[in-house]
Motif scaffolding. Structure first.
Motif, mmCIF file in Angstrom:
data_model
loop_
_atom_site.group_PDB
_atom_site.id
_atom_site.type_symbol
_atom_site.label_atom_id
_atom_site.label_comp_id
_atom_site.label_asym_id
_atom_site.label_seq_id
_atom_site.Cartn_x
_atom_site.Cartn_y
_atom_site.Cartn_z
ATOM 1 N N LYS A 123 41.526 45.323 39.701
ATOM 2 C CA LYS A 123 40.257 44.803 40.220
ATOM 3 C C LYS A 123 40.486 43.496 40.966
ATOM 4 O O LYS A 123 39.901 43.253 42.014
ATOM 5 N N TYR A 124 41.342 42.655 40.383
ATOM 6 C CA TYR A 124 41.647 41.367 41.007
ATOM 7 C C TYR A 124 42.272 41.590 42.387
ATOM 8 O O TYR A 124 41.837 40.996 43.374
ATOM 9 N N TYR B 139 29.131 39.601 45.220
ATOM 10 C CA TYR B 139 29.944 38.487 45.690
ATOM 11 C C TYR B 139 29.102 37.243 45.564
ATOM 12 O O TYR B 139 28.051 37.138 46.189
ATOM 13 N N ASP C 202 50.623 38.225 34.934
ATOM 14 C CA ASP C 202 49.950 37.497 33.846
ATOM 15 C C ASP C 202 48.644 38.195 33.464
ATOM 16 O O ASP C 202 48.325 38.298 32.283
ATOM 17 N N ILE C 203 47.892 38.650 34.466
ATOM 18 C CA ILE C 203 46.628 39.349 34.168
ATOM 19 C C ILE C 203 46.931 40.646 33.414
ATOM 20 O O ILE C 203 46.276 40.968 32.426
ATOM 21 N N LYS D 155 50.633 36.098 39.242
ATOM 22 C CA LYS D 155 49.237 36.147 38.803
ATOM 23 C C LYS D 155 48.904 37.534 38.256
ATOM 24 O O LYS D 155 48.313 37.679 37.189
ATOM 25 N N LYS E 183 33.794 37.507 42.473
ATOM 26 C CA LYS E 183 33.241 38.853 42.551
ATOM 27 C C LYS E 183 33.067 39.335 41.124
ATOM 28 O O LYS E 183 33.995 39.220 40.318
ATOM 29 N N GLU F 131 38.418 40.577 50.195
ATOM 30 C CA GLU F 131 38.033 39.284 50.765
ATOM 31 C C GLU F 131 38.715 39.075 52.109
ATOM 32 O O GLU F 131 38.135 38.513 53.030
ATOM 33 N N GLY G 92 39.701 42.870 44.884
ATOM 34 C CA GLY G 92 38.835 41.785 45.366
ATOM 35 C C GLY G 92 39.569 40.865 46.324
ATOM 36 O O GLY G 92 39.027 40.451 47.348
ATOM 37 N N GLU H 192 44.078 32.608 36.424
ATOM 38 C CA GLU H 192 43.542 33.942 36.706
ATOM 39 C C GLU H 192 43.596 34.840 35.470
ATOM 40 O O GLU H 192 42.660 35.567 35.187
ATOM 41 N N TYR H 193 44.712 34.792 34.749
ATOM 42 C CA TYR H 193 44.845 35.711 33.611
ATOM 43 C C TYR H 193 43.855 35.396 32.487
ATOM 44 O O TYR H 193 43.554 36.239 31.663
ATOM 45 N N VAL I 48 42.270 45.332 34.955
ATOM 46 C CA VAL I 48 41.732 44.033 35.369
ATOM 47 C C VAL I 48 42.554 43.491 36.550
ATOM 48 O O VAL I 48 42.009 42.957 37.513
ATOM 49 N N HIS J 1 47.880 39.634 29.788
ATOM 50 C CA HIS J 1 46.818 39.034 28.974
ATOM 51 C C HIS J 1 45.571 39.899 28.899
ATOM 52 O O HIS J 1 44.849 39.857 27.929
ATOM 53 N N MET K 188 39.950 36.558 34.527
ATOM 54 C CA MET K 188 39.658 37.905 35.020
ATOM 55 C C MET K 188 39.309 38.809 33.836
ATOM 56 O O MET K 188 39.975 38.776 32.801
ATOM 57 N N GLY K 189 38.273 39.605 34.009
ATOM 58 C CA GLY K 189 37.846 40.503 32.938
ATOM 59 C C GLY K 189 36.913 39.832 31.927
ATOM 60 O O GLY K 189 36.471 40.465 30.976
ATOM 61 N N MET L 196 34.126 31.145 45.419
ATOM 62 C CA MET L 196 33.717 32.551 45.495
ATOM 63 C C MET L 196 34.211 33.326 44.288
ATOM 64 O O MET L 196 35.329 33.122 43.825
ATOM 65 N N GLU M 269 35.792 39.960 38.354
ATOM 66 C CA GLU M 269 36.867 40.832 38.850
ATOM 67 C C GLU M 269 37.831 40.065 39.754
ATOM 68 O O GLU M 269 39.009 40.380 39.819
ATOM 69 N N TYR M 270 37.300 39.105 40.480
ATOM 70 C CA TYR M 270 38.139 38.342 41.406
ATOM 71 C C TYR M 270 37.516 36.974 41.626
ATOM 72 O O TYR M 270 36.288 36.839 41.599
ATOM 73 N N ALA M 271 38.349 35.973 41.817
ATOM 74 C CA ALA M 271 37.845 34.641 42.160
ATOM 75 C C ALA M 271 38.818 34.010 43.145
ATOM 76 O O ALA M 271 40.029 34.204 43.023
ATOM 77 N N ASN M 272 38.288 33.286 44.113
ATOM 78 C CA ASN M 272 39.190 32.711 45.121
ATOM 79 C C ASN M 272 39.893 31.457 44.593
ATOM 80 O O ASN M 272 39.608 30.983 43.493
ATOM 81 N N ASP M 273 40.815 30.931 45.397
ATOM 82 C CA ASP M 273 41.645 29.801 44.959
ATOM 83 C C ASP M 273 40.813 28.564 44.629
ATOM 84 O O ASP M 273 41.122 27.858 43.672
#
Lengths: 201, 203
Positions: free
Chosen positions: A149-150, B115, A137-138, A134, B25, A157, A153, B47-48, A146, A141, B51-52, B23, B33-37
Motif C-alpha cells: 500500500k505504501y 488523499y 522495515d514496514i 523503508k 493517504k 503520488e 501510494g 514509516e514502519y 502494508v 514491523h 503505516m497500517g 500529505m 497507507e502512505y505519507a509523504n516525506d
C-alpha cells in the motif's frame, strides 16, 4: 542452491556498462542457459544453477514486495526495469538493472524468457536504497500488504510505474542509450537490439 | 502489529514551512497507507511505525471529537472539508494544520481512499478556533459528544452560518484563495527551489 548459507558482506562488486548477466528460463521458470560472464562475475559454476531457479542469490536487503513484483511481471509476460541487489557466491553484493524479453507462441503462451541483468545507474542507487529500507522495515514491523500500500501510494503520488520511477532516478534518456549500447556491443541474438523501450509501461 | 504508545503532550509547537504540504493517504477507515516525506519529518515517526496505523495516532487530546465526527461525515459523502486541526507529534509537541481532502473512487463509484493534504494554519485563525475547541472539549468531558455537537450547530445557527462559511470567516479568506492555497504547488516548488539555490549560494 538451497544450502548455500553464506553471510552477506558489505563488499560490493560492480557491473560495468559493457557487461550483463544473461539468464534464459523455461516456461516453468527453470534456468536453461546462463552466459559465461555470470560465472566470472558471481563465482557460481554453471552446473550450480542450471535446472534451478535464482532465488538462492537473493539479497536480504531487497524487500519481498519488490521480488514479488518481478515474479508478477514474469507471470504477466511484461517487462520490468528496476534496480535490484543480489549476492555473489562469496557473499559480496552487486546492483543491477532488470530487463526481460519473452518468447511466446501464437496463442500468447509463454515458451521461454530471457532475464538480463544490466549495468545500473549509480545516481539512482542511494534513493532506491532508502526506499527499499523503508519497505523492508514496514514488511518486518507491519506486513507485506502494508508495504505494498505504501509503495502504491508513493508511486501514485508521482504518477509513475516503478520502472518509470527507476528510469526517472536514472536520468532516463542517458540510460536508454546505455541499454542500447550494451545490446549492440554484446552481439545479442537478432531481434533484440532496438526492440526494447525503456519507457514502456 | 503493535498499537503505538500515545505520546505525552508537551506545550511546544512545531513551526511548519508554509510552502510545504503534509500529505497522507488513508483507506475509508482512516488507516494510513502512505505519507509523504514532509509528513514523516514533522510527526517524527518512521514509516514502519505509522503505516497500517489508524490516523488518530497523531490526534491531539486538545481536539474535540465533534470536529472529527463532522470531518468523517463529510468524507464518507465524498465531500471536502477544511478543518483546523491540532496534531500530536511523536515527541509530544503539537502542530496546527489546515486540511484539504481529495476522495478517490473505484470503477464502480465506491470510495476507496482519501488523499489528505495539509498546510500550515494561519496564526490568527488558530487563536480564534482554540477558544471554540476548548469550549467544545469541556462540554464533551462534562456531558457528551452529542451535546457538544448540538452546541456547535446552535452556535452556527445563531451566526447564520454553515460550517464552511464559518471556517472561511475564521480564516478570513475567500473560497477561491483557499483553493489556491492548496492547489498552487508549482509556485511553491519554484520558490522552495530558489530558496535551496540561494541557501547553497550563501552557505
Amino acid at each position: 542452491m538451497e544450502d548455500l548459507n553464506f553471510i552477506p558482506s558489505d563488499r560490493e562488486v560492480r557491473l560495468e556498462p559493457n557487461q550483463s548477466l544473461i539468464f534464459k528460463f523455461s516456461n516453468e521458470y527453470k534456468l536453461e542457459y546462463v552466459n559465461d560472464f555470470f560465472t566470472d562475475f558471481t563465482g557460481y559454476e554453471i552446473h550450480d544453477v542450471i535446472g534451478e531457479g535464482v532465488e538462492g542469490m537473493k539479497h536480504s536487503d531487497i524487500p519481498k514486495l519488490i521480488s514479488s513484483m518481478l515474479y508478477e511481471s514474469v507471470e504477466n509476460k511484461k517487462n520490468i526495469n528496476i534496480i535490484l541487489k543480489n549476492t555473489t557466491k562469496d557473499g559480496r553484493f552487486y546492483w543491477f538493472l532488470t530487463d526481460f524479453q519473452y518468447e511466446i507462441d501464437e496463442e500468447n503462451k509463454l515458451l521461454s524468457f530471457k532475464y538480463y541483468r544490466r549495468f545500473p545507474s549509480k545516481s539512482a542507487i542511494p534513493t532506491l536504497e532508502k526506499l527499499y529500507k523503508k519497505l523492508l522495515d514496514i514488511e518486518n514491523h507491519a506486513s507485506i500488504e502494508v508495504a505494498e500500500k505504501y509503495l502504491y501510494g508513493f508511486l501514485e503520488e508521482k504518477n509513475m510505474s516503478f520502472s518509470e520511477y527507476t528510469a526517472f532516478l536514472s536520468k532516463g534518456e542517458d540510460f536508454k542509450s546505455m541499454v542500447q549500447k550494451v545490446e549492440t556491443s554484446q552481439n545479442l541474438p537478432a531481434g533484440k537490439a532496438g526492440k526494447k523501450s525503456w519507457f514502456r509501461k | 502489529m503493535n498499537r503505538l504508545d500515545f505520546p505525552t503532550p508537551i506545550d511546544r509547537e512545531i513551526k511548519l514551512d508554509p510552502s510545504l504540504i503534509i500529505m497522507s493517504k488513508t483507506n475509508t477507515k482512516g488507516i494510513i497507507e502512505y505519507a509523504n516525506d514532509y509528513f514523516m519529518e514533522i510527526c517524527g515517526y518512521e514509516e514502519y511505525e505509522l503505516m497500517g496505523q489508524p490516523h488518530n495516532v497523531i490526534r491531539h487530546p486538545d481536539m474535540p471529537k465533534v470536529i472529527f465526527k463532522l470531518l468523517w461525515e463529510r468524507l464518507h459523502k465524498g465531500e471536502n472539508i477544511h478543518a483546523l486541526v491540532k496534531n500530536l507529534a511523536k515527541d509530544g509537541r503539537y502542530y496546527w494544520v489546515l486540511t484539504n481532502f481529495e476522495t478517490k473512487y473505484n470503477e464502480s463509484g465506491e470510495i476507496i481512499s482519501y488523499y489528505a493534504r495539509r498546510k500550515a494554519a494561519p496564526e490568527n485563525a488558530i487563536f480564534t478556533i482554540e477558544k471554540l475547541y476548548k469550549t467544545l472539549l469541556a462540554i464533551e468531558k462534562n456531558q457528551s459528544t452529542e451535546v457538544a455537537e448540538k452546541y456547535f450547530y446552535g452556535l452556527l445557527e445563531e451566526k447564520g452560518q454553515t460550517y464552511d462559511s464559518f471556517i472561511l470567516n475564521v480564516l478570513n479568506v475567500s473560497q477561491s484563495s483557499l483553493q489556491n492555497y492548496f492547489s498552487d504547488t508549482s509556485i511553491i516548488k519554484e520558490n522552495s527551489n530558489k530558496k535551496g539555490f540561494l541557501k547553497r549560494l550563501f552557505s
